[in-house]
Design an enzyme around this catalytic site. Structure first.
Site, short mmCIF file in Angstrom:
data_model
loop_
_atom_site.label_atom_id
_atom_site.label_comp_id
_atom_site.label_asym_id
_atom_site.label_seq_id
_atom_site.Cartn_x
_atom_site.Cartn_y
_atom_site.Cartn_z
CG HIS A 76 0.74 0.79 22.66
ND1 HIS A 76 0.04 -0.31 22.20
CD2 HIS A 76 -0.19 1.63 23.18
CE1 HIS A 76 -1.26 -0.15 22.44
NE2 HIS A 76 -1.43 1.02 23.02
CG ASP A 78 1.23 -4.03 23.12
OD1 ASP A 78 1.51 -2.81 22.99
OD2 ASP A 78 0.84 -4.52 24.19
CG ASP A 115 -5.90 0.83 22.40
OD1 ASP A 115 -4.79 1.38 22.42
OD2 ASP A 115 -6.42 0.30 23.40
CD GLU A 145 -0.44 0.80 26.62
OE1 GLU A 145 -1.02 1.62 27.35
OE2 GLU A 145 -1.05 -0.07 25.95
CD GLU A 146 -3.38 -2.05 25.02
OE1 GLU A 146 -3.75 -1.98 26.20
OE2 GLU A 146 -3.84 -1.31 24.13
CG ASP A 169 -2.68 4.54 23.61
OD1 ASP A 169 -3.51 4.04 22.82
OD2 ASP A 169 -2.23 3.94 24.59
CG HIS A 457 -8.72 -2.96 25.88
ND1 HIS A 457 -8.16 -2.78 27.13
CD2 HIS A 457 -7.92 -2.28 25.01
CE1 HIS A 457 -7.08 -2.01 27.02
NE2 HIS A 457 -6.92 -1.70 25.74
#
Length: 486
Positions: A76, A78, A115, A145-146, A169, A457
């Site tokens: 992904h 983002d 990530d 995606e996030e 991922d 994150h």
């Protein structure tokens, strides 16, 4: 030249450094998407986009491998934008600043974006490296995606030509993922009533910071502190004793990141300010004792501040604080099928508040659909008792494990041949896009692999350098070993 240029394999690290230099938080991926499209066209690859912005790049098979099953490498575009409170950084304008820290690559005060930037870099590196042998190849880069898996939701059937999908991922070298949790967002809104502060009240701001935060799926089982819940606990415990009036509360920034920081503006009678400081210190000692192993930088700050002269009414404050304090958070149930894996969880991710309303945003995850439904109904019930309104939205399915998956068996055998050990076959509690891909492509064989990433994150995010090399070895060996079409 980036410091990462000293690392191997190349061009993976160079491509990752380039990705870091272009801002790409969720809903702001267009600059990176344009760069990748221009790069692909310069190399004369076939490239196109769909209605939601997903990028698809195709490369013909290596000579002699034209009859192999076609593979799509997926990542992904983002990244999660999280920074330390004292870091000046605009994720929509400023580049990520990666650097080497011993055996790891991390970033200066922000999330790194490994990530899923490392996975994206690996897919592009396969395209760029003519020494990598492969059959017909596609690279799919999905949007946002996030923040809601927008790209995966919008993926249409018939666009991909591949027989096999390798999702990049995952975040643990030596583990092969063949299933993941589904999720749903949950919004609780409480309309507020306010009244003037009594005379002789002092306003102060209580701030909690120094928590680790982390991935609300992959880290939810670690028992980390949630800033929103810890503030609610303080208010519920001491409001009556302090004759406390609540003016404002905010915490967390993303529903899929465990909140690291939060603050509340409160007012107490002038003669209870000293008592408030004492109770704050006592509460901090309690938390340090409870979280001594997992949260060694936890701190509470209490400062005088100027604020609105209107606080919540007694009834409204009681309902709001009681709702927050009783709202479940963390692991709800462990899986009976996948031992050691969380089945159902929720993260009380974001609290916002203005003069008229307060909103709480949670992300619920579960390996089974009924687990999501259970927590949704629990939160609906709590909201009814509190006089709040609720909306559940953005539900996405889990990825059901397939023990007979040919690509899973091939990855396991290839890993064992390369490293002389058997990898773990896992189901991950975090959300992967594979479950959504199964709707338009029900017969596609899927697997997920990746290097070791810690602290995703959160500003502590880092990727293990050696594991990136092992992941690259595995990925390129799998592509070479993909069998012929039957």
């Amino acid at each position: 030249m980036s410091e990462l240029s000293t690392l191997s394999p190349q061009p993976l690290w160079d491509i990752f450094a380039q990705i870091c230099s272009i801002p790409h938080p969720s809903y702001h991926e267009e600059a990176l998407a344009s760069h990748i499209i221009a790069w692909a066209k310069s190399k004369r690859f076939h490239v196109e986009r769909d209605e939601v912005g997903n990028i698809l790049i195709r490369k013909p098979a290596s000579k002699g491998m034209e009859n192999r099953k076609a593979v799509v490498l997926q990542a992904h575009l983002d990244m999660v934008p999280q920074k330390n409170n004292d870091t000046q950084h605009d994720f929509t304008k400023d580049p990520i600043r990666p650097y080497i820290d011993g055996d790891w690559v991390t970033a200066d005060g922000t999330t790194l974006g490994a990530d899923n930037g490392i996975g994206m870099a690996s897919a592009l590196a396969v395209l760029a490296d003519e020494s990598v042998k492969h059959g017909p190849l596609e690279v799919l880069l999905t949007m946002t995606e996030e923040a809601g898996m927008d790209g995966a939701f919008g993926l249409k059937s018939g666009w991909l030509q591949a027989d096999v999908l390798i999702n990049t991922d995952s975040e643990e070298e030596g583990e092969i993922y063949m299933g993941c949790a589904g999720g749903i967002d949950f919004f609780t809104t409480l309309h507020l009533s306010r009244e003037a502060l009594p005379a002789n009240y002092k306003t102060l701001q209580l701030t909690i910071k120094g928590l680790k935060g982390g991935h609300s799926g992959g880290d939810i089982h670690l028992g980390l502190g949630n800033a929103n819940k810890l503030l609610a606990r303080f208010l519920a415990t001491y409001s009556d004793e302090l004759e406390l009036k609540l003016i404002h509360l905010q915490g967390g920034t993303l529903r899929n990141a465990i909140p690291r920081e939060g603050s509340t503006v409160i007012a107490v009678p002038a003669d209870k300010v000293e008592k408030l400081h004492q109770l704050k210190d006592n509460y901090l000692e309690t938390l340090k004792n409870e979280y001594s192993v997992v949260e060694n930088n936890l701190t509470l700050l209490l400062d005088e501040t100027k604020a609105s002269s209107h606080a919540l009414t007694t009834d409204c404050q009681t309902r709001f604080i009681s709702m927050l304090n009783s709202m479940p958070n963390g692991v709800i149930r462990m899986s009976d099928v996948a031992k050691g894996v969380v089945e159902t969880s929720l993260n009380v991710g974001v609290i916002t508040m203005d003069e008229e309303k307060a909103e709480v945003i949670c992300l619920i995850r579960s390996l089974i659909e009924s687990g999501k439904v259970y927590v949704v109904e629990m939160l609906h019930s709590l909201a009814k008792l509190s006089g709040a309104e609720t909306v559940a939205s953005g539900s996405y399915p889990g990825w059901q494990p397939d023990a007979n998956s040919p690509i899973m068996h091939l990855v396991r055998e290839t890993y064992h041949q390369l490293f002389d050990k058997t990898p773990n076959i896992m189901v991950i509690h975090a959300g992967l896009e594979c479950g959504l891909f199964k709707k338009p492509y029900p017969d596609m064989d899927m697997v997920s692999i990746g290097p070791t990433i810690r602290g995703a994150h959160s500003p502590d995010e880092k990727v293990h350098i050696k594991s990136v090399g092992q992941y690259w070895q595995l990925l390129t060996a799998i592509l070479k070993a993909i069998p012929a079409k039957e």
